[in-house]
Structures are given as C-alpha cells and as structure tokens.
Motif scaffolding. Sequence first.
Motif, PDB file in Angstrom:
ATOM      1  N   GLU A  74       0.827  -1.208   0.000  1.00 12.72           N
ATOM      2  CA  GLU A  74       0.000   0.000   0.000  1.00 12.72           C
ATOM      3  C   GLU A  74       0.863   1.259   0.000  1.00 12.72           C
ATOM      4  O   GLU A  74       0.584   2.219  -0.734  1.00 12.72           O
ATOM      5  CB  GLU A  74      -0.925  -0.016   1.222  1.00 12.72           C
ATOM      6  CG  GLU A  74      -2.052  -1.033   1.119  1.00 12.72           C
ATOM      7  CD  GLU A  74      -2.890  -1.124   2.384  1.00 12.72           C
ATOM      8  OE1 GLU A  74      -4.060  -1.561   2.283  1.00 12.72           O
ATOM      9  OE2 GLU A  74      -2.383  -0.765   3.486  1.00 12.72           O
ATOM     10  N   LYS A  75       1.904   1.266   0.805  1.00  8.30           N
ATOM     11  CA  LYS A  75       2.790   2.436   0.838  1.00  8.30           C
ATOM     12  C   LYS A  75       3.560   2.594  -0.478  1.00  8.30           C
ATOM     13  O   LYS A  75       3.846   3.724  -0.905  1.00  8.30           O
ATOM     14  CB  LYS A  75       3.774   2.328   2.012  1.00  8.30           C
ATOM     15  CG  LYS A  75       3.120   2.567   3.366  1.00  8.30           C
ATOM     16  CD  LYS A  75       4.122   2.497   4.501  1.00  8.30           C
ATOM     17  CE  LYS A  75       5.046   3.686   4.548  1.00  8.30           C
ATOM     18  NZ  LYS A  75       5.897   3.704   5.760  1.00  8.30           N
ATOM     19  N   CYS A  77       2.377   1.980  -3.399  1.00  7.32           N
ATOM     20  CA  CYS A  77       1.455   2.622  -4.343  1.00  7.32           C
ATOM     21  C   CYS A  77       1.549   4.142  -4.232  1.00  7.32           C
ATOM     22  O   CYS A  77       1.578   4.855  -5.243  1.00  7.32           O
ATOM     23  CB  CYS A  77       0.025   2.160  -4.098  1.00  7.32           C
ATOM     24  SG  CYS A  77      -0.282   0.425  -4.497  1.00  7.32           S
ATOM     25  N   ASP A  78       1.600   4.646  -3.008  1.00  5.98           N
ATOM     26  CA  ASP A  78       1.735   6.086  -2.803  1.00  5.98           C
ATOM     27  C   ASP A  78       3.085   6.589  -3.317  1.00  5.98           C
ATOM     28  O   ASP A  78       3.171   7.674  -3.893  1.00  5.98           O
ATOM     29  CB  ASP A  78       1.577   6.434  -1.318  1.00  5.98           C
ATOM     30  CG  ASP A  78       0.168   6.195  -0.808  1.00  5.98           C
ATOM     31  OD1 ASP A  78      -0.779   6.279  -1.621  1.00  5.98           O
ATOM     32  OD2 ASP A  78       0.010   5.924   0.397  1.00  5.98           O
ATOM     33  N   LYS A  81       3.134   6.960  -7.123  1.00  5.96           N
ATOM     34  CA  LYS A  81       2.346   8.086  -7.629  1.00  5.96           C
ATOM     35  C   LYS A  81       3.217   9.307  -7.903  1.00  5.96           C
ATOM     36  O   LYS A  81       2.894  10.134  -8.757  1.00  5.96           O
ATOM     37  CB  LYS A  81       1.240   8.437  -6.633  1.00  5.96           C
ATOM     38  CG  LYS A  81       0.069   7.461  -6.632  1.00  5.96           C
ATOM     39  CD  LYS A  81      -0.971   7.851  -5.594  1.00  5.96           C
ATOM     40  CE  LYS A  81      -2.097   6.830  -5.546  1.00  5.96           C
ATOM     41  NZ  LYS A  81      -3.095   7.149  -4.467  1.00  5.96           N
ATOM     42  N   LYS A  82       4.336   9.427  -7.177  1.00  5.79           N
ATOM     43  CA  LYS A  82       5.253  10.546  -7.392  1.00  5.79           C
ATOM     44  C   LYS A  82       5.821  10.526  -8.805  1.00  5.79           C
ATOM     45  O   LYS A  82       6.266  11.549  -9.323  1.00  5.79           O
ATOM     46  CB  LYS A  82       6.405  10.483  -6.387  1.00  5.79           C
ATOM     47  CG  LYS A  82       5.988  10.543  -4.933  1.00  5.79           C
ATOM     48  CD  LYS A  82       7.197  10.351  -4.026  1.00  5.79           C
ATOM     49  CE  LYS A  82       6.796  10.273  -2.560  1.00  5.79           C
ATOM     50  NZ  LYS A  82       7.973  10.014  -1.678  1.00  5.79           N
ATOM     51  N   ASN A  86       0.514   4.649 -11.593  1.00  8.55           N
ATOM     52  CA  ASN A  86      -0.687   4.404 -10.807  1.00  8.55           C
ATOM     53  C   ASN A  86      -1.007   2.907 -10.774  1.00  8.55           C
ATOM     54  O   ASN A  86      -1.425   2.333 -11.773  1.00  8.55           O
ATOM     55  CB  ASN A  86      -1.864   5.200 -11.383  1.00  8.55           C
ATOM     56  CG  ASN A  86      -1.617   6.704 -11.332  1.00  8.55           C
ATOM     57  OD1 ASN A  86      -1.333   7.252 -10.275  1.00  8.55           O
ATOM     58  ND2 ASN A  86      -1.698   7.352 -12.477  1.00  8.55           N
ATOM     59  N   LYS A  88      -2.331  -0.531  -8.013  1.00  6.69           N
ATOM     60  CA  LYS A  88      -3.012  -0.954  -6.795  1.00  6.69           C
ATOM     61  C   LYS A  88      -2.124  -1.945  -6.044  1.00  6.69           C
ATOM     62  O   LYS A  88      -1.240  -2.577  -6.650  1.00  6.69           O
ATOM     63  CB  LYS A  88      -4.356  -1.607  -7.127  1.00  6.69           C
ATOM     64  CG  LYS A  88      -5.279  -0.747  -7.992  1.00  6.69           C
ATOM     65  CD  LYS A  88      -6.629  -1.407  -8.172  1.00  6.69           C
ATOM     66  CE  LYS A  88      -6.551  -2.758  -8.871  1.00  6.69           C
ATOM     67  NZ  LYS A  88      -6.080  -2.675 -10.255  1.00  6.69           N
TER      68      LYS A  88
END
Length: 401
Positions: A74-75, A77-78, A81-82, A86, A88
């Motif tokens: 999950e981390k 994925c963030d 995004k940088k 994108n 999941k």
Amino acid sequence: MPEISVRGLEMPESPIRKLAPLAVEAKRRGIKVYHLNIGQPDLPTPQCGLDALKKIDRTLLEYSPSQGYLSYREKLCDFYKKFNINVKPDDIIITAGGSEAVLYSFMACLNPGDEIIVPEPAYANYMAFAISAGAKIKTIATSIEEGFALPKVEKFEELINEKTRAIMICNPNNPTGYLYTRREMNQIRDLVKKYDLYLFSDEVYREYIYTGSPYISAMHLQGIENNTVLIDSVSKRYSECGIRIGALITKNEEIRKAVMKFCQARLSPPLIGQIVAEASLDAPASYYRDVYDEYVERRKCLIDGLNRIPGVYSPIPMGAFYTVAKLPVDDSDKFCRWCLEEFNYEGETVMMAPASGFYTTPGAGRNQVRIAYVLKREDLQRALVVLQKALEAYPGRVEEE
C-alpha cells in the motif's frame, strides 16, 4: 561421477564478481583497491530504515505472505504516484530483490526455447535468468560511439520471429547509464503492440536521472498495459542491497497468478527486509535530494576525469551510476586482471568490470569496462590517477591510429 547439467555449464560467470578473488589477494598483499566494479552504493541507508531494524521487538520471526506484506504494498502505491505510476496493492508482488522479480517474470511468461530481445551491452544476470528459464537472449547491438542509443525499429524486426516472446529493457541502463527517450519508449511500445510481445522493464535506477526531463516508465505506455512487467528494487534507491527486497509489478492478472505459484513455492520474501524497506519509504525529501546531488557531482568528477586520460572515452551517462568507457587496451579482461595481479601505483590499484561480460556478441566490448561511481569524490579522483598510471604501464596498451 555424474555430469553437471547443461544449464549449469552454460550459466555465465558474473563479470562483476569473477575478479573478486584477485582483489582479495591484492589486499592481502597490502594493496589498496578502489572498487569501481560493483554497484554497491556507499551512501547511507535512510535513518528511518535503520531505526526500524534496530527497534524490531518481535518475539517471532514468521513467514510473511507470499506476495509480501499488504502494508508495504500500500505504501509503495503512494510512492509510485510521485512518478505518475498508478497501481493498486494487488498489482505488486514483493520479491527477494529485483533479481527474483526478473527470474519469476521469465519463468511465468516464457517457455523453453522462447526468445527475448535485449539491447546490449546489458546487465549480465539477464542471461543467467534466461538460462534458468530455458529461454534465449537475442541481443541487439548499441554502440559507444552513438552513446548507446537504441537502434532503429528495422534492427529489432530483423530479430523477431515465431520464437520471439518479449523485449527486455533496463531504464536507466545498467551498465551504460543510458536513458531511453520518449521516442525510443514509443518505438518499443509500438513493437510490443504490433507483435504482441511482453515488455520486461527493469527500472531500479529510476531515482537517478540527470536530464531534467520527466521520467518515462514502461507503465506510462498506453495500449500495452497487459503486456508490461515492471521490475523494481530498494537496493540502489536506499543503499539497501543486502536486505534483498524487490518488486514485480503488472496489471496483468494472469501473469500475477502464475508468478504467485513460484512465490508460494519459495514461501515468502524476506521478513526483516520488508520491515526496513517499508520504513525507508518515510525517508524525508532531503534524503533523496542529498543522494541525488552527490551522484550528480560524482558523475561529473568521473566522466570529466576519464575523458582527460589520453586514449580513454566515455559518453555522458544520463542515468543510474555507471558508465561504459573505452580504454586503449588490447583486452579489458586481461587489463582488469593485470591491475589486480601485477600492477600498483604507490600501493594502490583499481578494480573494474570488463565490459565483455555485458555482451553476448563474441568480441564485443573487448576494449571497454564498466565503471560504477559509487565512491566518494576524493576516492574517484585518486582512482582516476591510478587508472591513468595503469594505462601508461600496461604492456598491452593499444594506440589508436
């Protein structure tokens, strides 16, 4: 005695590590060795990662899930995004380093005898992973004179046949430091789409791009989402080579299902490594900036210094922390061995990776070496002095006509 397998005999030696015993022996003789041969960063691991390691208070070190911890995915994925990637959590499978991600990609997507097109010079272990999967690497040549730019589409199409199953790229490239342009990435996309190939994209040096241009990931290429497998690792990003944490990322559910079978067979990715890697995602922006700025300065120091040595040429790498340099020598394998076995200047010598190990074409890269700028600038400057003295003393020196 039973014979060794054909696979075992065909497995290539690492061009990066095969000279290690000679370096150990040189050090035993009291010689200082400047290690320019291996991509082992000397910059510190993020403090938040080291703190997480020190503060582990578990009473049980259990198996982790075969696909890796959900909290880490999950981390990630963030983090992606940088870079406008994108994905999941379910698109991500955590692996034992980027190496396992490459191997499992090949195992899941390729049959014995299938062919993978790879621009050369290329990371030597791709060949080893292909042999492990029973697949074959077909290389397409790039040249140091053209800065290792990608050849035209026609050169790729000359290699494509009924056995061709995939294209593999490393972007930014190891060993050359070359960064593929948007045009080149679109060229690859069009080939993948036209011939319905897989695209394996090794992007472990994503954070080290020196052009100022937006990064073009394989995950940005539209229309081939189900053909693409992205390979990633924390080894270079956080100077965490030893925790062996990588990732295989794809939106293709069938690939993920197949890869998971291999993941379940090996049980789980490293538990401690995931704890450190997850914590390292909290590194402040200043960490990334300081590391990046240091590599920019090291690159300038090395490339300027190399090109000032008579007979030496290196193009300017636009990413990663490597360059391939052409030397005025008859055989870089012999030269690198000679530097460790017979040469020293004021009690010091250099260790480099002969570039021949990054080519499969016989004779290619014979007068080239890969150099990693993973030492502090003072050491790089001194290593350049020692290299110049070695080239002056080497009995197999070749002067260009």
